[in-house]
Design a protein around this motif. Structure first.
Motif, PDB file in Angstrom:
ATOM      1  N   LYS A   1       8.475  19.881  -1.311  1.00 40.06           N
ATOM      2  CA  LYS A   1       8.172  19.991  -2.738  1.00 40.06           C
ATOM      3  C   LYS A   1       9.434  19.728  -3.554  1.00 40.06           C
ATOM      4  CE  LYS A   1       7.157  23.956  -5.194  1.00 40.06           C
ATOM      5  NZ  LYS A   1       6.365  25.132  -5.617  1.00 40.06           N
ATOM      6  N   GLU A   2      10.571  20.226  -3.054  1.00 41.32           N
ATOM      7  CA  GLU A   2      11.833  19.999  -3.763  1.00 41.32           C
ATOM      8  C   GLU A   2      12.168  18.511  -3.844  1.00 41.32           C
ATOM      9  OE1 GLU A   2      15.338  22.473  -2.676  1.00 41.32           O
ATOM     10  OE2 GLU A   2      16.438  20.578  -2.831  1.00 41.32           O
ATOM     11  N   ASP A   3      11.933  17.811  -2.738  1.00 39.52           N
ATOM     12  CA  ASP A   3      12.206  16.375  -2.698  1.00 39.52           C
ATOM     13  C   ASP A   3      11.336  15.640  -3.722  1.00 39.52           C
ATOM     14  OD1 ASP A   3      13.384  14.049  -1.691  1.00 39.52           O
ATOM     15  OD2 ASP A   3      11.806  13.767  -0.190  1.00 39.52           O
ATOM     16  N   LEU A   4      10.071  16.064  -3.793  1.00 35.94           N
ATOM     17  CA  LEU A   4       9.119  15.497  -4.744  1.00 35.94           C
ATOM     18  C   LEU A   4       9.575  15.779  -6.179  1.00 35.94           C
ATOM     19  CD1 LEU A   4       6.400  14.019  -4.469  1.00 35.94           C
ATOM     20  CD2 LEU A   4       5.319  16.214  -4.005  1.00 35.94           C
ATOM     21  N   ALA A   5      10.055  16.991  -6.428  1.00 38.33           N
ATOM     22  CA  ALA A   5      10.530  17.356  -7.759  1.00 38.33           C
ATOM     23  C   ALA A   5      11.737  16.500  -8.158  1.00 38.33           C
ATOM     24  CB  ALA A   5      10.901  18.841  -7.800  1.00 38.33           C
ATOM     25  N   ARG A   6      12.651  16.294  -7.203  1.00 40.37           N
ATOM     26  CA  ARG A   6      13.809  15.428  -7.490  1.00 40.37           C
ATOM     27  C   ARG A   6      13.366  14.017  -7.858  1.00 40.37           C
ATOM     28  NH1 ARG A   6      19.038  17.085  -5.835  1.00 40.37           N
ATOM     29  NH2 ARG A   6      18.980  18.908  -4.472  1.00 40.37           N
ATOM     30  N   ALA A   7      12.387  13.513  -7.115  1.00 42.11           N
ATOM     31  CA  ALA A   7      11.912  12.150  -7.382  1.00 42.11           C
ATOM     32  C   ALA A   7      11.300  12.063  -8.780  1.00 42.11           C
ATOM     33  CB  ALA A   7      10.888  11.728  -6.322  1.00 42.11           C
ATOM     34  N   VAL A   8      10.532  13.087  -9.179  1.00 39.39           N
ATOM     35  CA  VAL A   8       9.942  13.108 -10.532  1.00 39.39           C
ATOM     36  C   VAL A   8      11.050  13.177 -11.584  1.00 39.39           C
ATOM     37  CG1 VAL A   8       8.526  14.469 -12.129  1.00 39.39           C
ATOM     38  CG2 VAL A   8       7.726  14.078  -9.787  1.00 39.39           C
TER      39      VAL A   8
ATOM     40  N   ARG B   1       0.837  -1.205   0.000  1.00 38.20           N
ATOM     41  CA  ARG B   1       0.000   0.000   0.000  1.00 38.20           C
ATOM     42  C   ARG B   1       0.877   1.263   0.000  1.00 38.20           C
ATOM     43  NH1 ARG B   1      -4.303  -1.134   4.267  1.00 38.20           N
ATOM     44  NH2 ARG B   1      -5.260  -2.756   3.010  1.00 38.20           N
ATOM     45  N   ALA B   2       1.974   1.199   0.789  1.00 39.16           N
ATOM     46  CA  ALA B   2       2.882   2.352   0.841  1.00 39.16           C
ATOM     47  C   ALA B   2       3.487   2.624  -0.531  1.00 39.16           C
ATOM     48  CB  ALA B   2       3.982   2.097   1.875  1.00 39.16           C
ATOM     49  N   VAL B   3       3.861   1.556  -1.237  1.00 37.71           N
ATOM     50  CA  VAL B   3       4.420   1.708  -2.588  1.00 37.71           C
ATOM     51  C   VAL B   3       3.383   2.345  -3.511  1.00 37.71           C
ATOM     52  CG1 VAL B   3       5.230   0.436  -4.619  1.00 37.71           C
ATOM     53  CG2 VAL B   3       6.090  -0.169  -2.349  1.00 37.71           C
ATOM     54  N   GLN B   4       2.126   1.872  -3.384  1.00 34.61           N
ATOM     55  CA  GLN B   4       1.058   2.443  -4.221  1.00 34.61           C
ATOM     56  C   GLN B   4       0.822   3.917  -3.903  1.00 34.61           C
ATOM     57  OE1 GLN B   4      -2.271  -0.141  -3.529  1.00 34.61           O
ATOM     58  NE2 GLN B   4      -1.555  -1.691  -4.989  1.00 34.61           N
ATOM     59  N   THR B   5       0.846   4.251  -2.603  1.00 29.91           N
ATOM     60  CA  THR B   5       0.645   5.646  -2.197  1.00 29.91           C
ATOM     61  C   THR B   5       1.752   6.525  -2.758  1.00 29.91           C
ATOM     62  OG1 THR B   5      -0.383   4.916  -0.156  1.00 29.91           O
ATOM     63  CG2 THR B   5       0.374   7.186  -0.218  1.00 29.91           C
ATOM     64  N   ARG B   6       3.001   6.053  -2.640  1.00 26.63           N
ATOM     65  CA  ARG B   6       4.141   6.807  -3.171  1.00 26.63           C
ATOM     66  C   ARG B   6       3.965   7.023  -4.684  1.00 26.63           C
ATOM     67  NH1 ARG B   6       9.092   6.882  -5.333  1.00 26.63           N
ATOM     68  NH2 ARG B   6      10.668   8.140  -4.285  1.00 26.63           N
ATOM     69  N   GLU B   7       3.564   5.972  -5.380  1.00 24.53           N
ATOM     70  CA  GLU B   7       3.369   6.032  -6.830  1.00 24.53           C
ATOM     71  C   GLU B   7       2.249   7.036  -7.182  1.00 24.53           C
ATOM     72  OE1 GLU B   7       4.120   5.004 -10.778  1.00 24.53           O
ATOM     73  OE2 GLU B   7       5.294   4.686  -8.948  1.00 24.53           O
ATOM     74  N   SER B   8       1.159   7.004  -6.408  1.00 26.65           N
ATOM     75  CA  SER B   8       0.053   7.950  -6.653  1.00 26.65           C
ATOM     76  C   SER B   8       0.519   9.384  -6.460  1.00 26.65           C
ATOM     77  CB  SER B   8      -1.105   7.708  -5.671  1.00 26.65           C
ATOM     78  OG  SER B   8      -1.580   6.404  -5.799  1.00 26.65           O
ATOM     79  N   LEU B   9       1.310   9.607  -5.400  1.00 24.98           N
ATOM     80  CA  LEU B   9       1.818  10.954  -5.125  1.00 24.98           C
ATOM     81  C   LEU B   9       2.734  11.424  -6.253  1.00 24.98           C
ATOM     82  CD1 LEU B   9       2.518  10.561  -1.327  1.00 24.98           C
ATOM     83  CD2 LEU B   9       1.106  12.381  -2.348  1.00 24.98           C
ATOM     84  N   LEU B  10       3.583  10.520  -6.712  1.00 32.11           N
ATOM     85  CA  LEU B  10       4.543  10.849  -7.767  1.00 32.11           C
ATOM     86  C   LEU B  10       3.810  11.218  -9.057  1.00 32.11           C
ATOM     87  CD1 LEU B  10       7.626  10.766  -7.531  1.00 32.11           C
ATOM     88  CD2 LEU B  10       7.595   8.547  -8.671  1.00 32.11           C
ATOM     89  N   ARG B  11       2.804  10.428  -9.407  1.00 34.30           N
ATOM     90  CA  ARG B  11       2.005  10.676 -10.621  1.00 34.30           C
ATOM     91  C   ARG B  11       1.239  12.007 -10.501  1.00 34.30           C
ATOM     92  NH1 ARG B  11       2.538   8.091 -15.489  1.00 34.30           N
ATOM     93  NH2 ARG B  11       3.940   6.397 -14.991  1.00 34.30           N
ATOM     94  N   ALA B  12       0.619  12.234  -9.339  1.00 35.82           N
ATOM     95  CA  ALA B  12      -0.147  13.469  -9.132  1.00 35.82           C
ATOM     96  C   ALA B  12       0.791  14.676  -9.194  1.00 35.82           C
ATOM     97  CB  ALA B  12      -0.862  13.434  -7.782  1.00 35.82           C
TER      98      ALA B  12
ATOM     99  N   LEU C   1       1.788  12.410   2.336  1.00 31.79           N
ATOM    100  CA  LEU C   1       2.864  12.993   1.537  1.00 31.79           C
ATOM    101  C   LEU C   1       4.161  13.076   2.325  1.00 31.79           C
ATOM    102  CD1 LEU C   1       2.647  15.745  -1.077  1.00 31.79           C
ATOM    103  CD2 LEU C   1       4.470  15.872   0.602  1.00 31.79           C
ATOM    104  N   TYR C   2       4.071  13.618   3.541  1.00 30.80           N
ATOM    105  CA  TYR C   2       5.307  13.828   4.306  1.00 30.80           C
ATOM    106  C   TYR C   2       5.886  12.520   4.854  1.00 30.80           C
ATOM    107  CZ  TYR C   2       4.657  18.769   3.578  1.00 30.80           C
ATOM    108  OH  TYR C   2       4.514  19.998   2.975  1.00 30.80           O
ATOM    109  N   PHE C   3       5.095  11.440   4.812  1.00 35.81           N
ATOM    110  CA  PHE C   3       5.671  10.127   5.121  1.00 35.81           C
ATOM    111  C   PHE C   3       6.655   9.718   4.029  1.00 35.81           C
ATOM    112  CE2 PHE C   3       5.608   5.467   4.758  1.00 35.81           C
ATOM    113  CZ  PHE C   3       6.039   5.124   6.031  1.00 35.81           C
ATOM    114  N   HIS C   4       6.362  10.107   2.770  1.00 32.18           N
ATOM    115  CA  HIS C   4       7.194   9.673   1.629  1.00 32.18           C
ATOM    116  C   HIS C   4       8.195  10.721   1.152  1.00 32.18           C
ATOM    117  CE1 HIS C   4       5.165   5.857   0.864  1.00 32.18           C
ATOM    118  NE2 HIS C   4       4.036   6.454   1.192  1.00 32.18           N
ATOM    119  N   PHE C   5       7.822  12.005   1.282  1.00 36.86           N
ATOM    120  CA  PHE C   5       8.676  13.062   0.727  1.00 36.86           C
ATOM    121  C   PHE C   5       8.837  14.194   1.736  1.00 36.86           C
ATOM    122  CE2 PHE C   5       6.433  10.988  -2.787  1.00 36.86           C
ATOM    123  CZ  PHE C   5       7.501  10.607  -3.589  1.00 36.86           C
TER     124      PHE C   5
END
Lengths: 210, 210
Positions: free
Chosen positions: B56-63, B9-20, B49-53
């Motif tokens: 915003k900068e961290d999220l941008a790096r991941a994308v 579920r955590a992997v799916q949540t991370r993936e959903s956040l990344l896609r969004a 969100l803050y569990f995974h990233f």
């Protein structure tokens, strides 16, 4: 006579504005560059600016399209060597010339401030295609090599290599990247004698540094 | 068992956040993409969100660093054909895949929001160099061709060609630009039999479109 002097002064004013705008765009990007900041840098009034340019966008377009004049006047070689020299001098001047730096920065970032102006790219393609047509007439190109195709590809490659180089080394390794491009590309487009003879080193970058 | 489900579920949540996040970055750029907008798009809470990233900068790096996974899993060719397929599929997916589009956009614009992360470029260089080392082992490369050199140049050229293509045609002509690159580059790096046999057309872009 007086008209001639006035015209010359107008040309100088336009040039001062363009240089000042380039310095400010180079430092602060499009959104951070205010008209006030540009006027202060140029030591000129808003009246002088709006005589020459309609808006900040108009000024940005002029900077974007001034790239070739920072290099082309200094070249004296012909054919493929001229094309190589163009790219080597571009790599060198990008490290020191605010007008060129700002032109490249604005061209690359333009979509983020709502512009879609292909002319800075197309201008370079045309200048490079001219070198390649000259190379063709001089018998330097392999059969079937299309000047316009090669020119467009070289513009694409240079665009990308300065972005990659900016992130990796603040553009310090840009010249080596240009040299590598020619090492990879020349054997596929030039006749063997020209591949052997064309000089690809930093010593070809001879434009004045300021 | 329950741990496994939780992890999935955590992997799916991370993936959903990344896609969004990618969709929002793709539409609004870095500065226009707020955390709130991303959470709304993902239908998730700030806690998730803050569990995974971290930010915003961290999220941008991941994308930025997720680009290869949008293409590499779909490839099944080897050597130089694999490298060509990689670039053709990249050209196609850039038109339709928000994760790839946002990754490219953020990588190119990163200096304007204060980042200097070469890893998205370096990742591509490593993946392409691997194809070229494989090509070398299969006897597809001319003597003296360095996989790392060619890989870095192809990444540079692709970076620049999508920028040029975006301004000229909204990337509609990107696939043709990729094909042109290989027409110009292959004769200088591949042995003649491979130049003749490698397929460069749009029909090689076979990754699913959504």
């Amino acid at each position: 006579m007086a008209g001639g002097v006035k015209q010359e002064r107008a040309v100088q004013t336009r040039e001062s504005l363009l240089r000042a705008a380039a310095e400010v765009f180079d430092e602060f990007g499009y959104s951070g560059a205010s008209i006030n900041r540009i006027l202060k840098r140029a030591g000129l009034t808003a009246g002088a600016l709006y005589f020459h340019f309609d808006s900040k966008e108009d000024l940005a377009r002029a900077v974007m399209n001034s790239q070739p004049e920072t290099i082309v006047p200094w070249l004296d070689s012909r054919g493929l060597q001229r094309l190589v020299d163009l790219t080597l001098n571009w790599a060198r001047r990008l490290q020191v010339d605010p007008l060129l730096r700002a032109g490249v920065r604005l061209t690359n970032e333009q979509t983020s401030f709502g512009l879609q102006d292909a002319s800075p790219y197309e201008q370079w393609v045309e200048i490079m295609a001219e070198c390649l047509r000259d190379a063709h007439e001089r018998g330097e190109l392999q059969a079937g090599v299309e000047p316009g195709e090669v020119a467009a590809f070289v513009v694409e490659a240079c665009t990308g290599m300065q972005m990659f180089s900016a992130v990796v080394s603040g553009r310090k390794d840009l010249m080596e990247r240009v040299t590598r491009m020619w090492r990879l590309l020349l054997p596929g487009i030039a006749v063997p004698a020209i591949v052997a003879r064309t000089e690809l080193g930093a010593e070809r970058a001879l434009t004045p540094l300021d």
